[in-house]
Design a protein around this motif. Structure first.
Motif, PDB file in Angstrom:
ATOM      1  N   ALA A  42       0.832  -1.202   0.000  1.00 22.98           N
ATOM      2  CA  ALA A  42       0.000   0.000   0.000  1.00 22.98           C
ATOM      3  C   ALA A  42       0.866   1.251   0.000  1.00 22.98           C
ATOM      4  O   ALA A  42       0.555   2.250  -0.675  1.00 22.98           O
ATOM      5  CB  ALA A  42      -0.930  -0.006   1.216  1.00 22.98           C
ATOM      6  N   VAL A  43       1.965   1.231   0.757  1.00 22.32           N
ATOM      7  CA  VAL A  43       2.886   2.366   0.760  1.00 22.32           C
ATOM      8  C   VAL A  43       3.478   2.564  -0.628  1.00 22.32           C
ATOM      9  O   VAL A  43       3.516   3.677  -1.167  1.00 22.32           O
ATOM     10  CB  VAL A  43       4.007   2.142   1.808  1.00 22.32           C
ATOM     11  N   SER A  44       3.930   1.486  -1.231  1.00 23.19           N
ATOM     12  CA  SER A  44       4.530   1.564  -2.561  1.00 23.19           C
ATOM     13  C   SER A  44       3.537   2.118  -3.583  1.00 23.19           C
ATOM     14  O   SER A  44       3.892   2.958  -4.421  1.00 23.19           O
ATOM     15  CB  SER A  44       5.017   0.177  -2.984  1.00 23.19           C
ATOM     16  N   GLN A  45       2.269   1.668  -3.503  1.00 26.41           N
ATOM     17  CA  GLN A  45       1.260   2.121  -4.455  1.00 26.41           C
ATOM     18  C   GLN A  45       0.958   3.603  -4.284  1.00 26.41           C
ATOM     19  O   GLN A  45       0.841   4.343  -5.275  1.00 26.41           O
ATOM     20  CB  GLN A  45      -0.025   1.309  -4.272  1.00 26.41           C
ATOM     21  N   ARG A  46       0.853   4.073  -3.045  1.00 22.34           N
ATOM     22  CA  ARG A  46       0.552   5.486  -2.804  1.00 22.34           C
ATOM     23  C   ARG A  46       1.684   6.393  -3.275  1.00 22.34           C
ATOM     24  O   ARG A  46       1.441   7.466  -3.836  1.00 22.34           O
ATOM     25  CB  ARG A  46       0.260   5.713  -1.312  1.00 22.34           C
ATOM     26  N   ILE A  47       2.914   5.962  -3.060  1.00 23.12           N
ATOM     27  CA  ILE A  47       4.042   6.769  -3.525  1.00 23.12           C
ATOM     28  C   ILE A  47       4.110   6.768  -5.049  1.00 23.12           C
ATOM     29  O   ILE A  47       4.397   7.807  -5.667  1.00 23.12           O
ATOM     30  CB  ILE A  47       5.351   6.255  -2.896  1.00 23.12           C
ATOM     31  N   ARG A  48       3.796   5.651  -5.650  1.00 19.07           N
ATOM     32  CA  ARG A  48       3.783   5.602  -7.114  1.00 19.07           C
ATOM     33  C   ARG A  48       2.701   6.529  -7.669  1.00 19.07           C
ATOM     34  O   ARG A  48       2.923   7.264  -8.648  1.00 19.07           O
ATOM     35  CB  ARG A  48       3.538   4.158  -7.590  1.00 19.07           C
ATOM     36  N   ASN A  49       1.525   6.522  -7.035  1.00 21.95           N
ATOM     37  CA  ASN A  49       0.458   7.424  -7.459  1.00 21.95           C
ATOM     38  C   ASN A  49       0.887   8.884  -7.321  1.00 21.95           C
ATOM     39  O   ASN A  49       0.586   9.724  -8.187  1.00 21.95           O
ATOM     40  CB  ASN A  49      -0.801   7.191  -6.626  1.00 21.95           C
ATOM     41  N   LEU A  50       1.585   9.187  -6.216  1.00 21.94           N
ATOM     42  CA  LEU A  50       2.050  10.556  -5.990  1.00 21.94           C
ATOM     43  C   LEU A  50       3.057  10.965  -7.061  1.00 21.94           C
ATOM     44  O   LEU A  50       2.995  12.083  -7.599  1.00 21.94           O
ATOM     45  CB  LEU A  50       2.681  10.654  -4.595  1.00 21.94           C
TER      46      LEU A  50
END
Length: 291
Positions: free
Chosen positions: A39-47
């Motif tokens: 989830a952390v990786s996905q949110r940073i990728r979205n950012l």
């Protein structure tokens, strides 16, 4: 009508980026925020997609901040800090009770002299104290603040230096009179623990070897009372000896002082929400202390 600001990325994505950048790890950020690593990786990728910049360099052994990610971090931290501070000041419910965990010496010699000031600044605040006897006691403590000895770099804790630790030989005037001014021959008092000892003092000052201490205490306040009673010369913390020196119950044997890099810090978890009284309490507890 006010002009509509440019749309910002979701605040949650920015908080995840800040945690990962500060901790240097997606896994550590996930643990702090209660998310999965994915989830952390996905949110940073979205950012990164939203702002059009790569914030982290992905490597086989982990992640590191990119040049752009490193440049943005202080601005994000300042903005989040300002948001948290204003939220606490405007909306946080007043704290009526705060617990502080510290050694008996710090409570008696540093905090107690400041209680009247704290009472004037925060008249409705109830303070409770928890005495820390040994280092493992910190792991069992649930206090709002803990006062620790070290260099101020504990993982997941915010820290503010309580005072600058400077050491110098001190003794009672009556004991000094018995030595006719030559304090080097007087008996020594030692304190167990992390502070610099007599051997370090003599090495730093290029002084003659000091007598082996015949008295050793496991708290500084006990050693201080022994010095006041004329039992020997103590390598004393000048900050903690301030009142007895001012009252003349102890006098300094040497004008030189040995400054320590380590010292006492008041600490609290980074993840703990702010409250309006915190800054005033910290200011009162560090008053007249750190440089």
């Amino acid at each position: 009508m006010a002009e509509r600001p440019e749309a910002l990325p979701p605040l949650e994505w920015i908080r995840v980026y800040e945690a990962a950048a500060r901790l240097g790890s997606f896994t550590a950020a996930a643990a702090e925020l209660g998310l999965t690593q994915a989830a952390v990786s996905q949110r940073i990728r979205n950012l990164e997609l939203r702002i059009g910049a790569q914030l982290f360099d992905r490597q086989a052994r982990g992640v590191t901040l990119s040049t752009q990610g490193e440049a943005w971090l202080p601005h994000v931290q300042a903005a989040l800090g300002q948001l948290a501070h204003s939220t606490a000041n405007l909306f946080a419910a007043p704290r009526r009770k705060i617990t502080i965990a510290a050694s008996a010496s710090i409570i008696e010699l540093w905090i107690v002299p400041r209680l009247a000031m704290i009472g004037r600044v925060l008249p409705q605040l109830q303070l409770s104290f928890e005495t820390i006897q040994r280092l493992p006691d910190y792991s069992r403590s649930e206090a709002d603040f803990e006062i620790r000895f070290g260099e101020g770099n504990w993982p997941e804790l915010e820290a503010r230096r309580l005072f600058t630790e400077e050491l110098a030989p001190v003794a009672s005037p009556a004991l000094l009179d018995t030595a006719r001014g030559d304090w080097q021959s007087l008996p020594r008092i030692a304190v167990s623990g992390p502070r610099i000892g007599w051997r370090d003092w003599t090495a730093a000052m290029a002084a003659p070897p000091s007598p082996v201490p015949l008295l050793r205490f496991d708290t500084f306040v006990q050693s201080l009372r022994a010095a006041e009673a004329g039992a020997g010369v103590l390598l004393g913390s000048l900050a903690l000896c301030r009142e007895v020196l001012a009252a003349g119950r102890l006098v300094r044997m040497d004008d030189q002082a040995l400054r320590m890099e380590a010292g006492y810090w008041i600490t609290w978890p980074r993840s703990r929400p702010r409250f309006a009284e915190r800054q005033a309490l910290l200011d009162s507890l560090t008053s007249g202390g750190a440089d």
